[in-house]
Write an enzyme that holds these catalytic residues in place. Structure first.
Site, PDB file in Angstrom:
ATOM      1  N   LYS A 156       5.808  -4.076 -10.673  1.00 13.75           N
ATOM      2  CA  LYS A 156       7.215  -4.377 -10.390  1.00 13.75           C
ATOM      3  C   LYS A 156       7.366  -5.244  -9.139  1.00 13.75           C
ATOM      4  O   LYS A 156       8.423  -5.845  -8.923  1.00 13.75           O
ATOM      5  CB  LYS A 156       8.036  -3.092 -10.256  1.00 13.75           C
ATOM      6  CG  LYS A 156       7.748  -2.240  -9.045  1.00 13.75           C
ATOM      7  CD  LYS A 156       8.597  -0.981  -9.062  1.00 13.75           C
ATOM      8  CE  LYS A 156       8.328  -0.070  -7.879  1.00 13.75           C
ATOM      9  NZ  LYS A 156       8.653  -0.631  -6.582  1.00 13.75           N
ATOM     10  N   ASP A 157       6.323  -5.318  -8.297  1.00 11.34           N
ATOM     11  CA  ASP A 157       6.369  -6.155  -7.093  1.00 11.34           C
ATOM     12  C   ASP A 157       5.853  -7.566  -7.337  1.00 11.34           C
ATOM     13  O   ASP A 157       5.860  -8.392  -6.422  1.00 11.34           O
ATOM     14  CB  ASP A 157       5.523  -5.520  -5.974  1.00 11.34           C
ATOM     15  CG  ASP A 157       6.105  -4.224  -5.458  1.00 11.34           C
ATOM     16  OD1 ASP A 157       7.332  -4.034  -5.580  1.00 11.34           O
ATOM     17  OD2 ASP A 157       5.336  -3.392  -4.946  1.00 11.34           O
ATOM     18  N   SER A 203      16.652   0.075  -3.246  1.00  9.49           N
ATOM     19  CA  SER A 203      16.733  -0.733  -4.465  1.00  9.49           C
ATOM     20  C   SER A 203      18.175  -0.930  -4.916  1.00  9.49           C
ATOM     21  O   SER A 203      18.858   0.051  -5.248  1.00  9.49           O
ATOM     22  CB  SER A 203      15.944  -0.035  -5.583  1.00  9.49           C
ATOM     23  OG  SER A 203      16.339  -0.483  -6.860  1.00  9.49           O
ATOM     24  N   ARG A 249      19.028  -2.010  -7.747  1.00 10.20           N
ATOM     25  CA  ARG A 249      19.043  -1.519  -9.132  1.00 10.20           C
ATOM     26  C   ARG A 249      19.347  -0.015  -9.165  1.00 10.20           C
ATOM     27  O   ARG A 249      20.202   0.452  -9.932  1.00 10.20           O
ATOM     28  CB  ARG A 249      17.691  -1.796  -9.803  1.00 10.20           C
ATOM     29  CG  ARG A 249      17.527  -1.143 -11.181  1.00 10.20           C
ATOM     30  CD  ARG A 249      16.081  -1.225 -11.654  1.00 10.20           C
ATOM     31  NE  ARG A 249      15.168  -0.531 -10.758  1.00 10.20           N
ATOM     32  CZ  ARG A 249      14.947   0.785 -10.764  1.00 10.20           C
ATOM     33  NH1 ARG A 249      15.583   1.560 -11.625  1.00 10.20           N
ATOM     34  NH2 ARG A 249      14.095   1.329  -9.922  1.00 10.20           N
ATOM     35  N   ARG A 250      18.637   0.747  -8.330  1.00  7.40           N
ATOM     36  CA  ARG A 250      18.884   2.187  -8.296  1.00  7.40           C
ATOM     37  C   ARG A 250      20.268   2.491  -7.758  1.00  7.40           C
ATOM     38  O   ARG A 250      20.988   3.348  -8.280  1.00  7.40           O
ATOM     39  CB  ARG A 250      17.814   2.878  -7.431  1.00  7.40           C
ATOM     40  CG  ARG A 250      16.434   2.904  -8.071  1.00  7.40           C
ATOM     41  CD  ARG A 250      15.407   3.534  -7.146  1.00  7.40           C
ATOM     42  NE  ARG A 250      14.080   3.562  -7.773  1.00  7.40           N
ATOM     43  CZ  ARG A 250      12.936   3.344  -7.127  1.00  7.40           C
ATOM     44  NH1 ARG A 250      12.957   3.086  -5.825  1.00  7.40           N
ATOM     45  NH2 ARG A 250      11.789   3.393  -7.762  1.00  7.40           N
ATOM     46  N   ARG A 297      14.026   2.136   4.006  1.00  5.00           N
ATOM     47  CA  ARG A 297      12.727   1.475   3.887  1.00  5.00           C
ATOM     48  C   ARG A 297      11.654   2.484   4.214  1.00  5.00           C
ATOM     49  O   ARG A 297      11.923   3.611   4.557  1.00  5.00           O
ATOM     50  CB  ARG A 297      12.626   0.305   4.882  1.00  5.00           C
ATOM     51  CG  ARG A 297      13.419  -0.924   4.524  1.00  5.00           C
ATOM     52  CD  ARG A 297      12.747  -1.961   3.648  1.00  5.00           C
ATOM     53  NE  ARG A 297      11.308  -2.058   3.654  1.00  5.00           N
ATOM     54  CZ  ARG A 297      10.596  -2.984   4.277  1.00  5.00           C
ATOM     55  NH1 ARG A 297      11.197  -3.872   5.034  1.00  5.00           N
ATOM     56  NH2 ARG A 297       9.306  -3.034   4.152  1.00  5.00           N
ATOM     57  N   ASN A 301       7.340   3.968   3.742  1.00  4.51           N
ATOM     58  CA  ASN A 301       6.464   4.446   2.675  1.00  4.51           C
ATOM     59  C   ASN A 301       7.049   5.700   2.019  1.00  4.51           C
ATOM     60  O   ASN A 301       8.083   6.219   2.448  1.00  4.51           O
ATOM     61  CB  ASN A 301       5.044   4.682   3.216  1.00  4.51           C
ATOM     62  CG  ASN A 301       5.005   5.739   4.314  1.00  4.51           C
ATOM     63  OD1 ASN A 301       5.709   6.741   4.248  1.00  4.51           O
ATOM     64  ND2 ASN A 301       4.184   5.522   5.323  1.00  4.51           N
ATOM     65  N   VAL A 302       6.388   6.181   0.992  1.00  5.41           N
ATOM     66  CA  VAL A 302       6.916   7.302   0.212  1.00  5.41           C
ATOM     67  C   VAL A 302       7.117   8.541   1.092  1.00  5.41           C
ATOM     68  O   VAL A 302       8.171   9.184   1.051  1.00  5.41           O
ATOM     69  CB  VAL A 302       5.974   7.628  -0.966  1.00  5.41           C
ATOM     70  CG1 VAL A 302       6.429   8.895  -1.686  1.00  5.41           C
ATOM     71  CG2 VAL A 302       5.922   6.454  -1.940  1.00  5.41           C
ATOM     72  N   ARG A 348      10.136   8.235   3.383  1.00  6.00           N
ATOM     73  CA  ARG A 348      11.403   8.362   2.654  1.00  6.00           C
ATOM     74  C   ARG A 348      11.682   9.822   2.311  1.00  6.00           C
ATOM     75  O   ARG A 348      12.818  10.298   2.450  1.00  6.00           O
ATOM     76  CB  ARG A 348      11.370   7.508   1.384  1.00  6.00           C
ATOM     77  CG  ARG A 348      11.288   6.013   1.660  1.00  6.00           C
ATOM     78  CD  ARG A 348      11.297   5.203   0.381  1.00  6.00           C
ATOM     79  NE  ARG A 348      11.015   3.795   0.634  1.00  6.00           N
ATOM     80  CZ  ARG A 348      11.528   2.786  -0.043  1.00  6.00           C
ATOM     81  NH1 ARG A 348      12.354   3.018  -1.040  1.00  6.00           N
ATOM     82  NH2 ARG A 348      11.230   1.543   0.247  1.00  6.00           N
ATOM     83  N   CYS A 371      15.445  -9.905  -6.478  1.00  7.84           N
ATOM     84  CA  CYS A 371      15.309  -8.538  -5.994  1.00  7.84           C
ATOM     85  C   CYS A 371      16.676  -7.873  -5.818  1.00  7.84           C
ATOM     86  O   CYS A 371      16.803  -6.666  -5.919  1.00  7.84           O
ATOM     87  CB  CYS A 371      14.564  -8.566  -4.660  1.00  7.84           C
ATOM     88  SG  CYS A 371      14.021  -6.971  -4.060  1.00  7.84           S
TER      89      CYS A 371
END
Length: 331
Positions: free
Chosen positions: A83-84, A129, A131-132, A149, A151-152, A155, A260
């Protein structure tokens, strides 16, 4: 690359998720090839720049430096989250393998085990995102969407009480300040934090980003030839059903010329003798949307590409360009 090749250098971003998923796919490559492999972290603009991703130049901020590293010989193969990866091809590079896709869905990780429907009125939900964000607002227009923003783990640390958060260093001043975050289920799976998921969001609520859950392995065009050991090995871990699905998704994205910042979701699926594609375009505020489906029995890359282009044309004909930033609508 000569047949005497004994080792291969695998380039990746340096985040925990990127290194983990690259390690997993490198194990597959080593198993089928017998080659020794070195993983080489490469710093990208997306890892250095700050601010919303949608204002940073799009998905290419994560891919450009990795692609340059392949072209100049620093690495032999680049592993991207698909997706990137920008939809435009780069001369000299080949998308040599798309391994079996992980779960493509988005996941809600919320406090107190609340589902999307159970979140209180005005709940704060974090995502980087558009989109989200747009699809969340389409489902719940009362939500407060917070741009995030990191990393996982960073977040997830924004939500109080999630498993594993005590082991994470949160952003200063931003610990446990959100009711929920939305992340890709595949990323949570790959780094072992699936226990934070409150709800896997159904695709009728939130369609994923084109390519979400899939990995892309790029190499120099000459190295992708099936006459060489690297090309043969990459071909061996390529999954045809996944490639067809993501080809259709990315062809749709390319025809829409959606960057994006454009809220576009798409999901392809091979079922029996048919390839299905569903896509949605949503206005940024979630008030307008258009969702369409289409299928083909042409189970080839060309067939998948045409499916994506044709569905994009139907979205544009239906007025999707009137409420979303789609450069393709001007054609």
């Amino acid at each position: 690359m000569a047949e005497t090749l004994t080792g291969v250098k695998i380039g990746t971003r340096g985040s925990k998720l990127a290194l983990t998923q690259t390690g997993q796919v490198t194990e597959q490559l080593v198993a089928v090839s017998g080659l020794a492999a070195d993983i080489v972290p490469v710093k990208t603009d997306g890892d250095v720049l700050t601010g919303p991703l949608s204002q940073m130049g799009g998905t290419g901020v994560f891919a450009a430096e990795l692609r340059a590293a392949v072209l100049d010989g620093r690495v032999d193969v680049a592993v991207h989250s698909l997706k990137d990866l920008p939809t435009a091809a780069v001369p000299g590079l080949a998308l040599a393998a798309v391994p079996v896709r992980a779960d493509a869905r988005d996941a809600l990780c919320s406090r107190d085990g609340l589902t999307l429907a159970q979140l209180p009125h005005g709940a704060s939900v974090g995502t980087g995102s558009p989109r989200r964000a747009a699809q969340l607002l389409a489902a719940r227009n009362d939500l407060l969407i917070v741009d995030i923003r990191g990393n996982v783990d960073t977040r997830l640390a924004r939500v109080p009480g999630l498993p594993g958060n005590a082991l994470v260093d949160p952003e200063p001043g931003k610990a446990a300040d959100l009711d929920a975050v939305v992340l890709a289920a595949s990323g949570l799976t790959r780094i072992g934090r699936l226990d934070t998921v409150t709800e896997f969001l159904a695709t009728d609520v939130m369609l994923p980003a084109p390519g979400q859950g899939a990995l892309a392995l790029e190499c120099r065009t000459a190295d992708a030839e099936l006459t060489g050991v690297l090309g043969q090995s990459l071909s061996a871990i390529d999954d045809q059903d996944t490639r067809l699905a993501v080809t259709a998704e990315r062809a749709l994205l390319a025809r829409l010329e959606a960057g994006c910042a454009a809220p576009v979701g798409a999901l392809g699926l091979r079922k029996g003798s048919m390839l299905y594609l569903e896509a949605v375009v949503v206005s940024l505020d979630g008030t307008r949307s258009l969702r369409l489906k289409k299928a083909t029995d042409a189970l080839t890359v060309v067939g998948a590409t045409l499916l994506g282009i044709e569905l994009a044309e139907e979205l544009l004909a239906g007025g999707a360009g009137d409420f979303a930033d789609l450069a393709g609508s001007s054609k």
